[in-house]
Design an enzyme around this catalytic site. Structure first.
Site, PDB file in Angstrom:
ATOM      1  N   ASP A 178     -54.613  45.897 -56.202  1.00  0.00           N
ATOM      2  CA  ASP A 178     -55.191  45.641 -57.522  1.00  0.00           C
ATOM      3  C   ASP A 178     -56.433  44.754 -57.350  1.00  0.00           C
ATOM      4  OD1 ASP A 178     -54.236  43.079 -57.130  1.00  0.00           O
ATOM      5  OD2 ASP A 178     -52.946  43.042 -58.902  1.00  0.00           O
ATOM      6  N   HIS A 179     -56.963  44.253 -58.456  1.00  0.00           N
ATOM      7  CA  HIS A 179     -58.193  43.438 -58.378  1.00  0.00           C
ATOM      8  C   HIS A 179     -57.990  42.160 -57.555  1.00  0.00           C
ATOM      9  CE1 HIS A 179     -55.803  42.322 -61.846  1.00  0.00           C
ATOM     10  NE2 HIS A 179     -56.377  41.134 -61.856  1.00  0.00           N
TER      11      HIS A 179
ATOM     12  N   CYS B  18     -51.413  42.907 -53.655  1.00  0.00           N
ATOM     13  CA  CYS B  18     -51.718  42.380 -54.995  1.00  0.00           C
ATOM     14  C   CYS B  18     -51.662  40.857 -54.867  1.00  0.00           C
ATOM     15  CB  CYS B  18     -50.816  42.966 -56.077  1.00  0.00           C
ATOM     16  SG  CYS B  18     -49.078  42.486 -56.033  1.00  0.00           S
ATOM     17  N   GLY B  19     -51.493  40.137 -55.956  1.00  0.00           N
ATOM     18  CA  GLY B  19     -51.505  38.671 -55.870  1.00  0.00           C
ATOM     19  C   GLY B  19     -50.357  38.150 -55.016  1.00  0.00           C
ATOM     20  N   THR B  20     -49.160  38.681 -55.260  1.00  0.00           N
ATOM     21  CA  THR B  20     -47.971  38.247 -54.510  1.00  0.00           C
ATOM     22  C   THR B  20     -47.382  39.355 -53.641  1.00  0.00           C
ATOM     23  OG1 THR B  20     -46.598  38.953 -56.347  1.00  0.00           O
ATOM     24  CG2 THR B  20     -47.260  36.635 -56.327  1.00  0.00           C
ATOM     25  N   GLY B  21     -47.769  40.594 -53.882  1.00  0.00           N
ATOM     26  CA  GLY B  21     -47.138  41.751 -53.235  1.00  0.00           C
ATOM     27  C   GLY B  21     -45.912  42.237 -53.982  1.00  0.00           C
TER      28      GLY B  21
ATOM     29  N   HIS C  50     -34.747  47.981 -38.888  1.00  0.00           N
ATOM     30  CA  HIS C  50     -33.442  48.151 -39.541  1.00  0.00           C
ATOM     31  C   HIS C  50     -33.507  48.978 -40.824  1.00  0.00           C
ATOM     32  CE1 HIS C  50     -31.393  44.402 -37.547  1.00  0.00           C
ATOM     33  NE2 HIS C  50     -32.036  45.164 -36.676  1.00  0.00           N
TER      34      HIS C  50
ATOM     35  N   HIS D 252     -28.007  51.793 -38.449  1.00  0.00           N
ATOM     36  CA  HIS D 252     -28.852  51.573 -39.633  1.00  0.00           C
ATOM     37  C   HIS D 252     -29.060  52.850 -40.440  1.00  0.00           C
ATOM     38  CE1 HIS D 252     -29.590  47.641 -38.048  1.00  0.00           C
ATOM     39  NE2 HIS D 252     -30.064  48.150 -36.931  1.00  0.00           N
TER      40      HIS D 252
HETATM   41  C1  RB5 Z   1     -52.296  39.959 -61.353  1.00  0.00           C
HETATM   42  O1  RB5 Z   1     -52.636  38.819 -62.091  1.00  0.00           O
HETATM   43  C2  RB5 Z   1     -50.978  39.706 -60.618  1.00  0.00           C
HETATM   44  O2  RB5 Z   1     -49.939  39.663 -61.540  1.00  0.00           O
HETATM   45  C3  RB5 Z   1     -50.732  40.777 -59.578  1.00  0.00           C
HETATM   46  O3  RB5 Z   1     -51.772  40.773 -58.642  1.00  0.00           O
HETATM   47  C4  RB5 Z   1     -49.463  40.630 -58.765  1.00  0.00           C
HETATM   48  O4  RB5 Z   1     -49.354  39.371 -58.206  1.00  0.00           O
HETATM   49  C5  RB5 Z   1     -48.228  41.088 -59.415  1.00  0.00           C
HETATM   50  O5  RB5 Z   1     -47.125  41.077 -58.854  1.00  0.00           O
END
Ligand code: RB5
Length: 149
Positions: free
Chosen positions: A8-9, A65-68, A98, A133
């Site tokens: 994403d962005h 993304c921000g956190t994956g 696994h 597995h």
């Molecule tokens: C975008 O603000 C953020 O929510 C996205 O990148 C991600 O971290 C979602 O899980």
């Protein structure tokens, strides 16, 4: 081997670093976007990369993304996809050995570029061990066939 990549962005700045690294390691990459830093919705890119693997356009996928988290949740809604979020290489390696993961996700707000590269390398070099597995993967696949259709 072809690697589908999506973000994403929030993942837009990390993506070229990872793409270049994959190419250095000898992998072909296919970029499913996003291609700009304009705000967008992560599920689109999780879906696009997951579909590419399901349709055999690519062998494996990488999502940022921000956190994956969000992008991997979306990818895991596609039958046959096993996406893992990793912030360190050990889990990445074991997730392939696994769990036979076919998508690796990470967060550009959580880890830096060098750690992301180490995670990518551990994941790509690891191989599914099969054996005990496989039955567990089959169990998950049966769940997907029952609940995701
Ligand atoms: C975008 O603000 C953020 O929510 C996205 O990148 C991600 O971290 C979602 O899980």
């Amino acid at each position: 081997m072809k690697i589908a990549i999506g973000n994403d962005h929030v993942g837009i700045e990390m993506k070229p670093v990872i793409k270049e690294y994959l190419e250095e390691l000898g992998y072909e990459t296919i970029d499913y976007g996003t291609h700009s830093n304009e705000r967008t919705d992560y599920p689109k890119y999780g879906e696009a990369v997951a579909k590419a693997i399901k349709n055999k356009e690519a062998d494996l996928g990488i999502l940022i993304c921000g956190t994956g988290v969000g992008i991997s949740i979306a990818a895991n809604k596609v039958n046959g996809i096993r996406a893992v979020v990793c912030s360190e290489p050990y889990t990445a390696k074991l997730s392939k050995e696994h769990n036979n993961t076919n998508i690796l996700a990470f967060g550009s707000r959580v880890i830096g570029n060098d750690l992301a590269k180490m995670i990518v390398k551990s994941w790509l070099e690891a191989e599914f061990e099969g054996g005990r597995h496989q039955g567990r993967i089959d169990y998950i696949q049966n769940m997907e066939d029952e609940y995701l259709c």
